[in-house]
Design a protein around this motif. Structure first.
Motif, PDB file in Angstrom:
ATOM      1  N   GLU A  78     -10.927   0.259  -3.351  1.00 34.91           N
ATOM      2  CA  GLU A  78      -9.854  -0.723  -3.609  1.00 34.91           C
ATOM      3  C   GLU A  78      -8.937  -0.259  -4.753  1.00 34.91           C
ATOM      4  O   GLU A  78      -7.725  -0.449  -4.708  1.00 34.91           O
ATOM      5  CB  GLU A  78     -10.446  -2.098  -3.975  1.00 34.91           C
ATOM      6  N   SER A  79      -9.539   0.339  -5.775  1.00 32.39           N
ATOM      7  CA  SER A  79      -8.736   0.788  -6.923  1.00 32.39           C
ATOM      8  C   SER A  79      -7.834   1.959  -6.518  1.00 32.39           C
ATOM      9  O   SER A  79      -6.704   2.077  -6.996  1.00 32.39           O
ATOM     10  CB  SER A  79      -9.630   1.166  -8.105  1.00 32.39           C
ATOM     11  N   ILE A  80      -8.329   2.802  -5.627  1.00 32.57           N
ATOM     12  CA  ILE A  80      -7.520   3.926  -5.129  1.00 32.57           C
ATOM     13  C   ILE A  80      -6.350   3.395  -4.292  1.00 32.57           C
ATOM     14  O   ILE A  80      -5.193   3.776  -4.483  1.00 32.57           O
ATOM     15  CB  ILE A  80      -8.391   4.896  -4.289  1.00 32.57           C
ATOM     16  N   GLN A  81      -6.657   2.466  -3.391  1.00 35.00           N
ATOM     17  CA  GLN A  81      -5.615   1.921  -2.513  1.00 35.00           C
ATOM     18  C   GLN A  81      -4.550   1.182  -3.310  1.00 35.00           C
ATOM     19  O   GLN A  81      -3.348   1.277  -3.008  1.00 35.00           O
ATOM     20  CB  GLN A  81      -6.245   1.006  -1.453  1.00 35.00           C
ATOM     21  N   TYR A  82      -4.979   0.463  -4.350  1.00 34.09           N
ATOM     22  CA  TYR A  82      -4.055  -0.274  -5.230  1.00 34.09           C
ATOM     23  C   TYR A  82      -3.029   0.700  -5.821  1.00 34.09           C
ATOM     24  O   TYR A  82      -1.823   0.448  -5.824  1.00 34.09           O
ATOM     25  CB  TYR A  82      -4.870  -0.954  -6.338  1.00 34.09           C
ATOM     26  N   PHE A  83      -3.526   1.838  -6.330  1.00 32.75           N
ATOM     27  CA  PHE A  83      -2.670   2.846  -6.961  1.00 32.75           C
ATOM     28  C   PHE A  83      -1.708   3.454  -5.937  1.00 32.75           C
ATOM     29  O   PHE A  83      -0.504   3.579  -6.186  1.00 32.75           O
ATOM     30  CB  PHE A  83      -3.560   3.931  -7.579  1.00 32.75           C
ATOM     31  N   ILE A  84      -2.265   3.809  -4.776  1.00 30.68           N
ATOM     32  CA  ILE A  84      -1.430   4.427  -3.734  1.00 30.68           C
ATOM     33  C   ILE A  84      -0.302   3.468  -3.329  1.00 30.68           C
ATOM     34  O   ILE A  84       0.870   3.840  -3.278  1.00 30.68           O
ATOM     35  CB  ILE A  84      -2.285   4.837  -2.511  1.00 30.68           C
ATOM     36  N   ASP A  85      -0.663   2.219  -3.054  1.00 29.01           N
ATOM     37  CA  ASP A  85       0.349   1.239  -2.622  1.00 29.01           C
ATOM     38  C   ASP A  85       1.445   1.079  -3.666  1.00 29.01           C
ATOM     39  O   ASP A  85       2.632   0.991  -3.339  1.00 29.01           O
ATOM     40  CB  ASP A  85      -0.314  -0.132  -2.368  1.00 29.01           C
ATOM     41  N   LYS A  86       1.046   1.051  -4.938  1.00 31.33           N
ATOM     42  CA  LYS A  86       2.011   0.832  -6.018  1.00 31.33           C
ATOM     43  C   LYS A  86       2.908   2.056  -6.232  1.00 31.33           C
ATOM     44  O   LYS A  86       4.119   1.930  -6.358  1.00 31.33           O
ATOM     45  CB  LYS A  86       1.228   0.524  -7.304  1.00 31.33           C
ATOM     46  N   LYS A  87       2.303   3.231  -6.266  1.00 29.94           N
ATOM     47  CA  LYS A  87       3.065   4.434  -6.635  1.00 29.94           C
ATOM     48  C   LYS A  87       3.865   5.019  -5.469  1.00 29.94           C
ATOM     49  O   LYS A  87       4.897   5.674  -5.709  1.00 29.94           O
ATOM     50  CB  LYS A  87       2.135   5.502  -7.228  1.00 29.94           C
ATOM     51  N   GLU A  88       3.416   4.794  -4.235  1.00 33.98           N
ATOM     52  CA  GLU A  88       4.189   5.323  -3.094  1.00 33.98           C
ATOM     53  C   GLU A  88       5.561   4.657  -3.013  1.00 33.98           C
ATOM     54  O   GLU A  88       6.504   5.231  -2.465  1.00 33.98           O
ATOM     55  CB  GLU A  88       3.405   5.171  -1.782  1.00 33.98           C
ATOM     56  N   LYS A  89       5.685   3.457  -3.603  1.00 29.80           N
ATOM     57  CA  LYS A  89       6.998   2.780  -3.628  1.00 29.80           C
ATOM     58  C   LYS A  89       7.991   3.603  -4.447  1.00 29.80           C
ATOM     59  O   LYS A  89       9.196   3.519  -4.249  1.00 29.80           O
ATOM     60  CB  LYS A  89       6.859   1.395  -4.241  1.00 29.80           C
ATOM     61  N   PHE A  90       7.487   4.392  -5.399  1.00 35.80           N
ATOM     62  CA  PHE A  90       8.373   5.181  -6.266  1.00 35.80           C
ATOM     63  C   PHE A  90       8.549   6.621  -5.784  1.00 35.80           C
ATOM     64  O   PHE A  90       9.651   7.158  -5.824  1.00 35.80           O
ATOM     65  CB  PHE A  90       7.844   5.196  -7.709  1.00 35.80           C
ATOM     66  N   ILE A  91       7.458   7.244  -5.349  1.00 30.45           N
ATOM     67  CA  ILE A  91       7.568   8.679  -5.032  1.00 30.45           C
ATOM     68  C   ILE A  91       7.462   8.974  -3.537  1.00 30.45           C
ATOM     69  O   ILE A  91       7.567  10.127  -3.135  1.00 30.45           O
ATOM     70  CB  ILE A  91       6.528   9.530  -5.816  1.00 30.45           C
ATOM     71  N   GLY A  92       7.227   7.956  -2.721  1.00 26.59           N
ATOM     72  CA  GLY A  92       7.058   8.196  -1.283  1.00 26.59           C
ATOM     73  C   GLY A  92       5.625   8.626  -0.977  1.00 26.59           C
ATOM     74  O   GLY A  92       4.763   8.652  -1.856  1.00 26.59           O
ATOM     75  N   SER A  93       5.402   8.982   0.264  1.00 29.36           N
ATOM     76  CA  SER A  93       4.056   9.282   0.757  1.00 29.36           C
ATOM     77  C   SER A  93       3.325  10.347  -0.084  1.00 29.36           C
ATOM     78  O   SER A  93       3.859  11.424  -0.334  1.00 29.36           O
ATOM     79  CB  SER A  93       4.182   9.762   2.211  1.00 29.36           C
ATOM     80  N   PHE A  94       2.103  10.008  -0.501  1.00 27.88           N
ATOM     81  CA  PHE A  94       1.296  10.971  -1.258  1.00 27.88           C
ATOM     82  C   PHE A  94       1.066  12.217  -0.413  1.00 27.88           C
ATOM     83  O   PHE A  94       1.133  13.333  -0.910  1.00 27.88           O
ATOM     84  CB  PHE A  94      -0.065  10.352  -1.656  1.00 27.88           C
TER      85      PHE A  94
END
Ligand SMILES: N[C@@H](CCC(=O)N[C@@H](CS)C(=O)NCC(=O)O)C(=O)O
Length: 215
Positions: free
Chosen positions: A116-132
């Motif tokens: 859950e903590s990983i998904q939280y980070f991905i969801d938040k940061k992909e809004k800024f930098i796009g797909s990891f």
């Protein structure tokens, strides 16, 4: 005193550095990245670093913490950062998160101990930098760019001990956390002076680097 942090957070590294460099004791507490309750209860915002002072009160903002601990340790205020270093940081700041953020969640860091903590980070940061995944795929492009920029930085580092050559300054406080994070990127080439600087600073600040886990 207690310091609430994430291991990957460069603002937290600023605060961690001053404790190590000034030989001040602190208990570090790594929060899960999706724990919103704890930081909001402490400072009214979902943000780290957070310092719990000896009197039990709390303080956010990395540079406030740095200046507070520096003064508490009996030292004069830190020398300001140089314009050339600021300019370099601004330039690389435009793209280095594309190298760093996708790797943050792959290193096995304590703030990412749950899915859950990983998904939280991905969801938040992909809004800024796009797909990891896409950014990870573009590693060679960004790696060439940062390796060229690191060669420019090498000319700005004035001694293997302190970025401004003479003493601890805000240059060290802002620069080292970025270089520490870049040590997680496999294929990064720190020029000789920069490499010595990063290694020396890590030792003096009592902080680890990511070279041994780079990916
Ligand atoms: N201006 C703040 C910025 C701190 C900051 O942005 N921290 C990030 C972690 S690197 C954070 O807590 N972000 C909340 C989140 O990503 O959910 C400082 O210097 O302390």
């Amino acid at each position: 005193m207690k310091l609430y942090i994430y291991d990957h957070c460069p603002f937290c590294s600023r605060a961690r550095m001053i404790f190590g460099l000034r030989q001040m004791a602190v208990e570090e507490i790594v929060l899960l990245n999706d724990d919103e309750t704890t930081p909001i209860a402490l400072i009214g915002a979902k943000q780290v670093p957070i310092l719990q002072k000896a009197d039990g009160s709390h303080m956010g903002e990395s540079l406030d913490i740095v200046n507070y601990i520096n003064a508490l340790s009996g030292n004069p205020p830190l020398a300001d950062t140089r314009a050339a270093v600021q300019t370099w940081l601004q330039r690389v700041g435009e793209y280095i998160n594309r190298l760093i953020m996708p790797r943050d969640v792959e290193l096995g860091l304590p703030e990412f101990a749950t899915p859950e903590s990983i998904q939280y980070f991905i969801d938040k940061k992909e809004k800024f930098i796009g797909s990891f995944a896409e950014n990870r795929h573009k590693t060679p492009e960004y790696l060439a760019k940062i390796n060229a920029d690191l060669r420019d930085l090498d000319a700005l580092i004035q001694s293997p001990d302190w970025a401004n050559g003479a003493t601890l300054s805000l240059d060290d406080i802002v620069l080292f956390p970025i270089l520490r994070n870049l040590s997680m990127v496999k294929g990064i080439v720190f020029p000789e002076k920069t490499l010595h600087y990063v290694q020396n600073m890590a030792q003096k600040a009592k902080m680890d680097l990511y070279f041994d886990r780079a990916l």
